[in-house]
Design an enzyme around this catalytic site. Structure first.
Site, mmCIF file in Angstrom:
data_model
loop_
_atom_site.group_PDB
_atom_site.id
_atom_site.type_symbol
_atom_site.label_atom_id
_atom_site.label_comp_id
_atom_site.label_asym_id
_atom_site.label_seq_id
_atom_site.Cartn_x
_atom_site.Cartn_y
_atom_site.Cartn_z
ATOM 1 C CG ASP A 25 20.538 58.505 -45.363
ATOM 2 O OD1 ASP A 25 20.004 59.543 -45.801
ATOM 3 O OD2 ASP A 25 21.372 57.834 -46.020
ATOM 4 C CB SER A 26 18.366 63.732 -43.551
ATOM 5 O OG SER A 26 17.003 63.435 -43.341
ATOM 6 C CE LYS A 99 15.078 58.953 -49.947
ATOM 7 N NZ LYS A 99 16.552 59.111 -49.982
ATOM 8 C CD GLU A 101 21.742 58.826 -51.053
ATOM 9 O OE1 GLU A 101 22.924 58.997 -51.413
ATOM 10 O OE2 GLU A 101 21.258 59.367 -50.040
ATOM 11 C CD GLU A 168 18.998 65.993 -51.731
ATOM 12 O OE1 GLU A 168 18.733 64.781 -51.559
ATOM 13 O OE2 GLU A 168 19.527 66.714 -50.850
#
Ligand code: KIV
Length: 246
Positions: A25-26, A99, A101, A168
């Site tokens: 989603d970056s 993915k 978070e 990260e």
């Protein structure tokens, strides 16, 4: 693992030999001009994941593993909605995994449910950009208490059935400890070398993003390179002494 956001970047990262391609989603920052990942929608993730897959050249059986991010609030509002969102990514694009978070109890319930439904899930701990308004873009787990919490969360994600996880912007020594404590692969970004694999936002590596993260230096100054090349073409076209080239 490298990120891609359209068919051109998909083709390039496949040609570069990436084992896995993440439509992160970056793309909200890289391709859509947002300052955070929060505005990215499920429809946009789907649209860009389909485009990335169209950039792959070999037969589908030889494609890198294609993973798509579940965007903000597509999985935090209940298990049924999360299954529907992840299901769309897998049904309507060639993505083979999603993915998401965090490891809060609600997210862990979602992971358990997705995995039971046959949807492979990659976890993501440490700096989780969907929580930017709580944690900023700072390095995470710098004190003993938060390191212990992260280590416990990593174990929970593994037990919930995640097939891998991204770590990260955390101290390298912690990433190594987490890696050694888990059987699933730990894919680091800004987490040192002691990981099973590495992931980078391709636009960061190519020097294309407006804000370069401190933990992900560029390999080339792509912005400058492209701007200079195009500027020299535009100048040539505008110069009265030069006839335009095709
Ligand atoms: O969205 C993304 O590109 C990511 C990577 C930083 C792992 O989540």
């Amino acid at each position: 693992m490298l990120t891609a956001w359209d068919s051109l970047s998909g083709a390039v990262v496949q040609a570069a030999g990436a084992d896995a391609v993440l439509v992160g989603d970056s793309l909200g920052m890289v391709a859509l001009g947002h300052t955070t990942t929060l505005p990215v929608t499920l429809d946009q993730m789907l649209h860009h994941t389909q485009a990335v897959a169209r950039g792959f050249s070999s037969p589908a059986s030889e494609h890198p593993l294609l993973i798509s991010d579940l965007p903000f609030l597509s999985y935090q509002c209940g298990e049924d909605l999360a299954v529907a969102a992840a299901g769309r990514l897998l049904k309507e694009s060639p993505a083979a995994a999603v993915k998401l978070e965090g490891a809060e109890p609600e997210v862990v319930d979602v992971i358990n449910r997705l995995v039971r439904m046959g949807i492979p899930v990659m976890g993501h701990l440490g700096l989780t950009p969907q929580s930017v308004h709580q944690m900023g873009y700072r390095r995470q787990a710098v004190d003993a208490v938060s390191q212990e919490r992260l280590q416990a969360q990593a174990a929970i994600l593994e037990r919930s059935g995640c097939f891998a996880m991204v770590l990260e912007h955390v101290p390298a020594e912690l990433a190594g400890r987490v890696r050694r404590s888990l059987a699933i692969p730990v894919i680091g970004i800004g987490a040192g070398d002691d990981c099973d694999g590495q992931v980078r936002v391709t636009a960061d590596l190519l020097g294309l993003t407006p804000r370069q993260p401190p933990f992900s230096p560029a390999l080339v100054n792509g912005r400058q390179l492209f701007t200079d090349a195009l500027h020299s073409w535009v100048s040539g076209i505008n110069s009265p002494s030069n006839s335009p080239s095709p």
